[in-house]
Design a protein around this motif. Sequence first.
Motif, PDB file in Angstrom:
ATOM      1  N   THR A  74      65.642 -12.948  17.117  1.00 14.71           N
ATOM      2  CA  THR A  74      64.908 -11.933  16.369  1.00 14.71           C
ATOM      3  C   THR A  74      63.497 -12.398  16.042  1.00 14.71           C
ATOM      4  O   THR A  74      63.209 -13.582  16.007  1.00 14.71           O
ATOM      5  N   ARG A  75      62.661 -11.436  15.799  1.00 14.30           N
ATOM      6  CA  ARG A  75      61.299 -11.699  15.332  1.00 14.30           C
ATOM      7  C   ARG A  75      60.968 -10.604  14.325  1.00 14.30           C
ATOM      8  O   ARG A  75      61.282  -9.446  14.534  1.00 14.30           O
ATOM      9  N   TYR A  76      60.326 -11.007  13.234  1.00 15.73           N
ATOM     10  CA  TYR A  76      59.944 -10.055  12.198  1.00 15.73           C
ATOM     11  C   TYR A  76      58.619  -9.370  12.547  1.00 15.73           C
ATOM     12  O   TYR A  76      57.675 -10.014  12.989  1.00 15.73           O
ATOM     13  N   GLN A  77      58.600  -8.060  12.331  1.00 16.70           N
ATOM     14  CA  GLN A  77      57.361  -7.282  12.412  1.00 16.70           C
ATOM     15  C   GLN A  77      57.454  -6.216  11.326  1.00 16.70           C
ATOM     16  O   GLN A  77      58.413  -5.431  11.296  1.00 16.70           O
ATOM     17  N   GLU A  78      56.492  -6.204  10.451  1.00 17.78           N
ATOM     18  CA  GLU A  78      56.514  -5.261   9.339  1.00 17.78           C
ATOM     19  C   GLU A  78      56.711  -3.835   9.843  1.00 17.78           C
ATOM     20  O   GLU A  78      56.042  -3.391  10.776  1.00 17.78           O
ATOM     21  N   GLY A  79      57.680  -3.139   9.230  1.00 16.96           N
ATOM     22  CA  GLY A  79      57.941  -1.743   9.556  1.00 16.96           C
ATOM     23  C   GLY A  79      58.773  -1.502  10.805  1.00 16.96           C
ATOM     24  O   GLY A  79      59.095  -0.363  11.123  1.00 16.96           O
ATOM     25  N   ALA A  80      59.147  -2.541  11.527  1.00 17.92           N
ATOM     26  CA  ALA A  80      59.917  -2.367  12.764  1.00 17.92           C
ATOM     27  C   ALA A  80      61.342  -1.936  12.452  1.00 17.92           C
ATOM     28  O   ALA A  80      61.902  -2.261  11.410  1.00 17.92           O
ATOM     29  N   SER A  81      61.928  -1.172  13.361  1.00 17.43           N
ATOM     30  CA  SER A  81      63.340  -0.799  13.280  1.00 17.43           C
ATOM     31  C   SER A  81      64.135  -1.734  14.179  1.00 17.43           C
ATOM     32  O   SER A  81      63.693  -2.074  15.273  1.00 17.43           O
ATOM     33  N   ALA A 121      79.276 -16.132  24.425  1.00 10.27           N
ATOM     34  CA  ALA A 121      78.860 -15.178  23.397  1.00 10.27           C
ATOM     35  C   ALA A 121      77.859 -14.174  23.934  1.00 10.27           C
ATOM     36  O   ALA A 121      77.024 -14.512  24.765  1.00 10.27           O
ATOM     37  N   PRO A 122      77.909 -12.936  23.437  1.00  9.82           N
ATOM     38  CA  PRO A 122      76.844 -11.992  23.778  1.00  9.82           C
ATOM     39  C   PRO A 122      75.542 -12.422  23.101  1.00  9.82           C
ATOM     40  O   PRO A 122      75.558 -12.931  21.979  1.00  9.82           O
ATOM     41  N   ILE A 123      74.427 -12.231  23.802  1.00  3.66           N
ATOM     42  CA  ILE A 123      73.107 -12.614  23.299  1.00  3.66           C
ATOM     43  C   ILE A 123      72.292 -11.336  23.150  1.00  3.66           C
ATOM     44  O   ILE A 123      72.154 -10.579  24.113  1.00  3.66           O
ATOM     45  N   PHE A 124      71.762 -11.110  21.959  1.00  4.15           N
ATOM     46  CA  PHE A 124      70.946  -9.931  21.683  1.00  4.15           C
ATOM     47  C   PHE A 124      69.536 -10.373  21.317  1.00  4.15           C
ATOM     48  O   PHE A 124      69.334 -11.443  20.751  1.00  4.15           O
ATOM     49  N   GLN A 125      68.574  -9.509  21.617  1.00  8.31           N
ATOM     50  CA  GLN A 125      67.183  -9.793  21.280  1.00  8.31           C
ATOM     51  C   GLN A 125      66.552  -8.526  20.725  1.00  8.31           C
ATOM     52  O   GLN A 125      66.809  -7.422  21.225  1.00  8.31           O
ATOM     53  N   GLY A 126      65.719  -8.686  19.692  1.00  8.88           N
ATOM     54  CA  GLY A 126      65.042  -7.537  19.133  1.00  8.88           C
ATOM     55  C   GLY A 126      64.062  -7.904  18.041  1.00  8.88           C
ATOM     56  O   GLY A 126      64.109  -8.995  17.483  1.00  8.88           O
ATOM     57  N   THR A 127      63.184  -6.963  17.756  1.00 11.57           N
ATOM     58  CA  THR A 127      62.227  -7.089  16.664  1.00 11.57           C
ATOM     59  C   THR A 127      62.811  -6.354  15.470  1.00 11.57           C
ATOM     60  O   THR A 127      63.402  -5.289  15.616  1.00 11.57           O
ATOM     61  N   ARG A 128      62.645  -6.933  14.313  1.00  9.64           N
ATOM     62  CA  ARG A 128      63.216  -6.325  13.116  1.00  9.64           C
ATOM     63  C   ARG A 128      62.159  -6.205  12.028  1.00  9.64           C
ATOM     64  O   ARG A 128      61.177  -6.925  12.029  1.00  9.64           O
ATOM     65  N   GLY A 129      62.434  -5.278  11.110  1.00 11.34           N
ATOM     66  CA  GLY A 129      61.629  -5.174   9.901  1.00 11.34           C
ATOM     67  C   GLY A 129      62.319  -5.968   8.809  1.00 11.34           C
ATOM     68  O   GLY A 129      62.592  -7.149   8.973  1.00 11.34           O
ATOM     69  N   GLU A 130      62.646  -5.299   7.721  1.00 10.74           N
ATOM     70  CA  GLU A 130      63.292  -5.986   6.597  1.00 10.74           C
ATOM     71  C   GLU A 130      64.703  -6.436   6.976  1.00 10.74           C
ATOM     72  O   GLU A 130      65.248  -6.032   7.995  1.00 10.74           O
ATOM     73  N   HIS A 132      67.902  -6.213   5.579  1.00 14.12           N
ATOM     74  CA  HIS A 132      69.198  -5.577   5.332  1.00 14.12           C
ATOM     75  C   HIS A 132      69.796  -4.976   6.599  1.00 14.12           C
ATOM     76  O   HIS A 132      70.978  -5.212   6.903  1.00 14.12           O
ATOM     77  N   GLU A 133      69.037  -4.203   7.336  1.00 11.21           N
ATOM     78  CA  GLU A 133      69.559  -3.527   8.534  1.00 11.21           C
ATOM     79  C   GLU A 133      70.084  -4.514   9.586  1.00 11.21           C
ATOM     80  O   GLU A 133      71.222  -4.376  10.043  1.00 11.21           O
ATOM     81  N   PRO A 134      69.305  -5.528   9.989  1.00  6.33           N
ATOM     82  CA  PRO A 134      69.853  -6.456  10.990  1.00  6.33           C
ATOM     83  C   PRO A 134      71.019  -7.288  10.466  1.00  6.33           C
ATOM     84  O   PRO A 134      71.941  -7.603  11.219  1.00  6.33           O
ATOM     85  N   ALA A 135      71.013  -7.632   9.181  1.00  4.09           N
ATOM     86  CA  ALA A 135      72.132  -8.398   8.626  1.00  4.09           C
ATOM     87  C   ALA A 135      73.421  -7.588   8.708  1.00  4.09           C
ATOM     88  O   ALA A 135      74.462  -8.102   9.134  1.00  4.09           O
ATOM     89  N   GLN A 136      73.368  -6.327   8.325  1.00  3.62           N
ATOM     90  CA  GLN A 136      74.559  -5.483   8.396  1.00  3.62           C
ATOM     91  C   GLN A 136      74.994  -5.282   9.839  1.00  3.62           C
ATOM     92  O   GLN A 136      76.183  -5.268  10.145  1.00  3.62           O
ATOM     93  N   TRP A 137      74.050  -5.115  10.746  1.00  2.00           N
ATOM     94  CA  TRP A 137      74.347  -4.955  12.170  1.00  2.00           C
ATOM     95  C   TRP A 137      75.080  -6.202  12.698  1.00  2.00           C
ATOM     96  O   TRP A 137      76.070  -6.087  13.423  1.00  2.00           O
ATOM     97  N   LEU A 138      74.571  -7.390  12.327  1.00  2.00           N
ATOM     98  CA  LEU A 138      75.203  -8.629  12.784  1.00  2.00           C
ATOM     99  C   LEU A 138      76.647  -8.715  12.309  1.00  2.00           C
ATOM    100  O   LEU A 138      77.538  -9.104  13.062  1.00  2.00           O
ATOM    101  N   PHE A 139      76.905  -8.337  11.076  1.00  5.83           N
ATOM    102  CA  PHE A 139      78.279  -8.360  10.579  1.00  5.83           C
ATOM    103  C   PHE A 139      79.157  -7.354  11.310  1.00  5.83           C
ATOM    104  O   PHE A 139      80.326  -7.624  11.563  1.00  5.83           O
ATOM    105  N   ARG A 140      78.626  -6.203  11.655  1.00  2.00           N
ATOM    106  CA  ARG A 140      79.425  -5.231  12.412  1.00  2.00           C
ATOM    107  C   ARG A 140      79.719  -5.724  13.822  1.00  2.00           C
ATOM    108  O   ARG A 140      80.797  -5.489  14.352  1.00  2.00           O
ATOM    109  N   GLN A 141      78.759  -6.384  14.457  1.00  2.08           N
ATOM    110  CA  GLN A 141      78.941  -6.872  15.823  1.00  2.08           C
ATOM    111  C   GLN A 141      79.950  -8.006  15.901  1.00  2.08           C
ATOM    112  O   GLN A 141      80.753  -8.064  16.817  1.00  2.08           O
ATOM    113  N   ALA A 142      79.864  -8.922  15.001  1.00  6.10           N
ATOM    114  CA  ALA A 142      80.786 -10.062  14.947  1.00  6.10           C
ATOM    115  C   ALA A 142      81.618  -9.871  13.692  1.00  6.10           C
ATOM    116  O   ALA A 142      81.255 -10.350  12.630  1.00  6.10           O
TER     117      ALA A 142
END
Length: 152
Positions: A74-81, A121-130, A132-142
């Motif tokens: 992951t990489r942080y970018q302000e406002g990214a989904s 393991a599956p490997i995912f890549q993406g840009t994220r904003g804040e 909460h959203e990626p943390a919840q996504w990670l818990f749903r995936q694993a």
Amino acid sequence: MVGKSPLVAELLRSGATFYSDEFAVLDEHGRVHPYPRPLQMRRQGEILQTRHPAEEFGARIGTDPLPFALVALTRYQEGASWRPKQLSPGKAAFELLRHTTCARRFPQRALELLRRVVETAPIFQGTRGEVHEPAQWLFRQAEDVKFIAPIF
């Protein structure tokens, strides 16, 4: 300054067991070992960091080596989904190789370890904003997130 520690802190607050905020230390079987150093956090807009023990975020500290369940680049970018894409094993190995500190000194060993990770393991890549959203996504995936060992 890619936003690694805030994401790790959010995962810890959500119940993940802490293994590392700096490195994923692998053994010859491709299992990750604990490297539990304090998280280095900085306030928004500041350069200086302060150290925070993982327990400050309610974390349990991992002790036993574990196989990878999922890797998120992951990489942080302000406002990214957060819209991560799963990488093919070849692309995943290439991306992970860029972050493999021992690759120049021990290239054969590094490539063998990366092969084990991308086969496991599956490997995912993406840009994220804040966080909460990626943390919840990670818990749903694993569904059973065992450890936190970020790679950025």
